[in-house]
Design a protein around this motif. Structure first.
Motif, short mmCIF file in Angstrom:
data_model
loop_
_atom_site.label_atom_id
_atom_site.label_comp_id
_atom_site.label_asym_id
_atom_site.label_seq_id
_atom_site.Cartn_x
_atom_site.Cartn_y
_atom_site.Cartn_z
N ARG A 215 0.83 -1.22 0.00
CA ARG A 215 0.00 0.00 0.00
C ARG A 215 0.87 1.27 0.00
O ARG A 215 0.60 2.21 -0.73
CB ARG A 215 -0.88 0.04 1.24
CG ARG A 215 -2.14 -0.76 1.12
CD ARG A 215 -3.12 -0.36 2.21
NE ARG A 215 -4.40 -0.98 1.97
CZ ARG A 215 -4.68 -2.25 2.29
NH1 ARG A 215 -3.78 -3.01 2.86
NH2 ARG A 215 -5.87 -2.74 2.02
N PRO B 228 -5.41 0.87 -4.22
CA PRO B 228 -4.32 -0.01 -4.67
C PRO B 228 -4.78 -1.15 -5.59
O PRO B 228 -3.99 -2.03 -5.95
CB PRO B 228 -3.76 -0.59 -3.36
CG PRO B 228 -4.36 0.21 -2.26
CD PRO B 228 -5.65 0.74 -2.77
N TRP C 74 -22.61 -5.39 -2.28
CA TRP C 74 -21.72 -4.22 -2.10
C TRP C 74 -20.44 -4.37 -2.92
O TRP C 74 -20.05 -3.50 -3.67
CB TRP C 74 -21.41 -4.09 -0.60
CG TRP C 74 -20.39 -3.09 -0.24
CD1 TRP C 74 -19.07 -3.34 0.04
CD2 TRP C 74 -20.57 -1.68 -0.08
NE1 TRP C 74 -18.43 -2.18 0.35
CE2 TRP C 74 -19.32 -1.15 0.29
CE3 TRP C 74 -21.66 -0.82 -0.23
CZ2 TRP C 74 -19.13 0.22 0.53
CZ3 TRP C 74 -21.47 0.53 0.02
CH2 TRP C 74 -20.22 1.04 0.39
N GLN C 75 -19.78 -5.52 -2.76
CA GLN C 75 -18.56 -5.79 -3.53
C GLN C 75 -18.50 -7.26 -3.90
O GLN C 75 -18.94 -8.11 -3.11
CB GLN C 75 -17.30 -5.41 -2.73
CG GLN C 75 -16.97 -3.92 -2.82
CD GLN C 75 -15.78 -3.53 -1.96
OE1 GLN C 75 -15.87 -3.53 -0.74
NE2 GLN C 75 -14.66 -3.19 -2.58
N LYS D 17 -17.44 -9.37 8.11
CA LYS D 17 -16.56 -8.35 8.72
C LYS D 17 -17.31 -7.72 9.86
O LYS D 17 -18.38 -7.14 9.62
CB LYS D 17 -16.19 -7.30 7.70
CG LYS D 17 -15.38 -6.14 8.32
CD LYS D 17 -15.09 -5.04 7.34
CE LYS D 17 -14.31 -3.93 8.03
NZ LYS D 17 -13.92 -2.84 7.12
P1 XMP Z 1 -11.49 -3.58 4.48
O1 XMP Z 1 -10.67 -4.59 3.72
O2 XMP Z 1 -10.66 -2.73 5.38
O3 XMP Z 1 -12.10 -2.60 3.38
O4 XMP Z 1 -12.67 -4.19 5.19
C1 XMP Z 1 -13.11 -1.65 3.61
C2 XMP Z 1 -13.38 -0.95 2.31
O5 XMP Z 1 -12.26 -0.16 1.93
C3 XMP Z 1 -11.73 -0.61 0.69
N1 XMP Z 1 -10.28 -0.62 0.85
C4 XMP Z 1 -9.48 0.33 0.37
N2 XMP Z 1 -9.75 1.43 -0.36
N3 XMP Z 1 -7.43 1.94 -0.38
C5 XMP Z 1 -8.72 2.22 -0.74
O6 XMP Z 1 -8.93 3.23 -1.44
C6 XMP Z 1 -7.09 0.86 0.34
O7 XMP Z 1 -5.91 0.62 0.63
C7 XMP Z 1 -8.17 0.02 0.74
N4 XMP Z 1 -8.22 -1.12 1.47
C8 XMP Z 1 -9.54 -1.49 1.52
C9 XMP Z 1 -12.31 -1.98 0.45
O8 XMP Z 1 -12.42 -2.29 -0.94
C10 XMP Z 1 -13.66 -1.88 1.14
O9 XMP Z 1 -14.63 -1.27 0.31
#
Ligand code: XMP
Length: 308
Positions: free
Chosen positions: A100, A189, A228-229, A300
């Motif tokens: 990152r 990323p 959502w994803q 989550k």
């Molecule tokens: P996590 O994995 O933390 O992700 O549950 C929560 C949301 O954030 C997005 N995500 C990121 N978005 N840079 C971003 O712009 C990052 O490094 C990053 N890491 C996670 C992820 O897709 C989800 O929607």
């Protein structure tokens, strides 16, 4: 409460007042926030805005073409292929936070070069309300960003008081296509956080192909606006399989499809079994390096949405 049309008129006036005859720049990702901001600022100051779309080599299949076709005639649009620069900088790093940081640093380097070329004084950002409410930042509406090269850019954040659904309404009013307005959140990323371990061009391509199958099938089932994803993760685990009558030793891919409202929590989406089976069969037959597909069933918390 302003209607979308009133919001747009008001935003254009405010942007003109703030930027005047100066030059501005935006990092356009193709997501709804930066796309709406790009179009609003273009309508306010015309080609004095340069919209930079950077390919870091970690984009999804077809993304460069889709974003380019959507914006090349509507914005002063510049595509920068920096994929070699990113992939070279990332070589050998397998820790998610290292990856990152490197991606963030190279992104600033690339963007700084572009900002210098156009002599930008303003940086347009697609910040939305949850971005600064969550961080409890006392961010003022007029503040500056100092780049590592000493250049100081004043921030312009046209949608900073809106929530995602409101930004989408503005996008619809501006005539942006559904592919932009309802695009699923995609991390900055990119596929870099969906390939476990060190990144190579080869393993990013495996992830990209598997991810395309997940996206195509979820969209074909009409579920893309419900969840959502939805994406594929390439793990660094290799497992024995059999292809034809040959033993094969290939990668394990994980399919992750979640429901969420704000990404702070998420639950695994319940999906038709035939959809899951089709995704699995297509990935193992169409992506030769993959022998096994697993479905992620963790919410989550305790898991995060992304794997890295
Ligand atoms: P996590 O994995 O933390 O992700 O549950 C929560 C949301 O954030 C997005 N995500 C990121 N978005 N840079 C971003 O712009 C990052 O490094 C990053 N890491 C996670 C992820 O897709 C989800 O929607």
């Amino acid at each position: 409460m302003l209607s979308p049309k009133e919001f747009i008129e008001d935003a254009i006036k405010k942007i003109k007042d703030q930027i005047g005859d100066e030059k501005a720049i935006i990092a356009l990702s193709g997501g709804v926030d930066s796309s709406v901001c790009s179009v609003l600022v273009q309508e306010a100051i015309g080609d004095n805005l340069t919209a930079i779309f950077v390919d870091h080599g970690l984009l999804r299949e077809g993304e460069v073409e889709q974003v380019t076709n959507t914006f090349k005639d509507r914005l002063n649009f510049k595509f920068v292929d920096a994929s070699d620069e990113f992939m070279d900088a990332l070589a050998g790093y397998d820790d998610p936070e290292d990856k990152r940081k490197i991606i963030g640093k190279v992104f600033i380097d690339v963007f700084e070069r572009e900002a210098e070329k156009v002599d930008a004084k303003f940086l347009v950002q697609g910040t939305i309300a949850p971005d600064w409410i969550e961080t409890k930042g006392e961010i003022k509406s007029h503040h500056n960003l100092a780049l590592p090269n000493g250049m100081v850019l004043e921030l312009c954040e046209p949608v900073r008081d809106l929530y995602k659904d409101e930004v989408r309404e503005i996008g619809v009013e501006l005539g942006l296509p559904d592919t932009t307005v309802y695009r699923q959140p995609f991390p900055g990323p990119g596929l870099g956080v969906r390939v476990v371990g060190a990144l190579t061009r080869e393993n990013v391509e495996i992830c990209r192909k598997a991810n395309k199958i997940v996206c195509d099938e979820v969209e074909a089932a009409g579920l893309d606006k419900e969840v959502w994803q939805y994406f594929a993760v390439l793990t660094d685990t290799k497992v024995t399989g059999v292809k034809g009558d040959q033993r094969d030793f290939g990668y394990l891919v994980v399919v992750r499809i979640v429901n969420s409202i704000d990404a702070m929590t998420a639950s695994v989406a319940e999906l038709p079994w035939d959809l899951i089976q089709t995704i699995s069969k297509r990935i193992t037959s169409e992506v030769s390096e993959v022998t096994h597909v697993a479905l992620s069933i963790s919410d989550k918390p305790p898991a995060t949405i992304e794997f890295c």
